[in-house]
Design a protein around this motif. Structure first.
Motif, mmCIF file in Angstrom:
data_model
loop_
_atom_site.group_PDB
_atom_site.id
_atom_site.type_symbol
_atom_site.label_atom_id
_atom_site.label_comp_id
_atom_site.label_asym_id
_atom_site.label_seq_id
_atom_site.Cartn_x
_atom_site.Cartn_y
_atom_site.Cartn_z
ATOM 1 N N TYR A 1 38.430 35.244 42.813
ATOM 2 C CA TYR A 1 39.198 36.452 43.433
ATOM 3 C C TYR A 1 40.271 35.827 43.996
ATOM 4 C CZ TYR A 1 34.946 38.762 44.866
ATOM 5 O OH TYR A 1 33.452 39.780 45.502
ATOM 6 N N ASP B 1 33.543 31.491 41.632
ATOM 7 C CA ASP B 1 33.883 32.453 42.370
ATOM 8 C C ASP B 1 35.064 32.537 43.465
ATOM 9 O OD1 ASP B 1 32.364 34.690 43.091
ATOM 10 O OD2 ASP B 1 32.741 34.293 45.305
ATOM 11 N N ARG B 2 35.193 31.609 43.252
ATOM 12 C CA ARG B 2 36.902 31.806 44.482
ATOM 13 C C ARG B 2 37.919 32.036 43.602
ATOM 14 N NH1 ARG B 2 36.555 26.540 46.161
ATOM 15 N NH2 ARG B 2 34.987 26.474 47.507
ATOM 16 N N LYS C 1 42.107 37.822 41.289
ATOM 17 C CA LYS C 1 42.281 39.519 41.906
ATOM 18 C C LYS C 1 43.676 39.071 42.749
ATOM 19 C CE LYS C 1 37.267 41.174 40.915
ATOM 20 N NZ LYS C 1 36.854 42.308 41.045
ATOM 21 N N ALA C 2 42.697 38.717 43.841
ATOM 22 C CA ALA C 2 44.112 37.815 45.205
ATOM 23 C C ALA C 2 45.971 37.836 44.203
ATOM 24 C CB ALA C 2 43.836 37.004 45.593
ATOM 25 N N ARG D 1 45.662 41.063 39.592
ATOM 26 C CA ARG D 1 44.478 41.192 38.869
ATOM 27 C C ARG D 1 44.883 40.938 37.693
ATOM 28 N NH1 ARG D 1 40.570 45.936 41.290
ATOM 29 N NH2 ARG D 1 40.878 45.230 43.980
#
Length: 95
Positions: A60, A56-57, A63-64, A67
């Motif tokens: 993100y 999960d980390r 995306k940060a 993307r």
């Protein structure tokens, strides 16, 4: 399956999604991209909970990073490049 194999599969998925146009019922066409975050047991985590947290980390983080990226394990971003076979890859980021 090790981190390198997972990274290769994730990058192949990212490229394939970006390559194909999606045609809507209206006839409009659009291009989708995907960000992938993954982790490998026991390389990046020692139990199921930590594995999900790491993946999960990494999602993100992908995306940060702009993307349309792949982040595996300890947060190494596999940069997407704009090429003839990958027109949806983002342009290089300038500081």
């Amino acid at each position: 399956m090790g981190p390198e194999t997972v990274g290769e599969l994730a990058e192949r998925l990212r490229r394939n999604v970006a390559r194909d146009l999606i045609e809507l019922d209206s006839g409009a066409r659009l291009r989708a991209t995907v960000s992938v975050g993954a982790a490998v047991y026991p390389v990046h985590a020692h139990d199921q909970t930590d594995l999900l947290i790491a993946a999960d980390r990494n999602l993100y983080a992908a995306k940060a990073a702009g993307r349309n990226r792949v982040v595996i394990g300890c947060g190494a971003v596999i940069e997407s490049r704009r090429t003839a076979d990958d027109p949806a890859a983002p342009p290089p980021r300038h500081s």
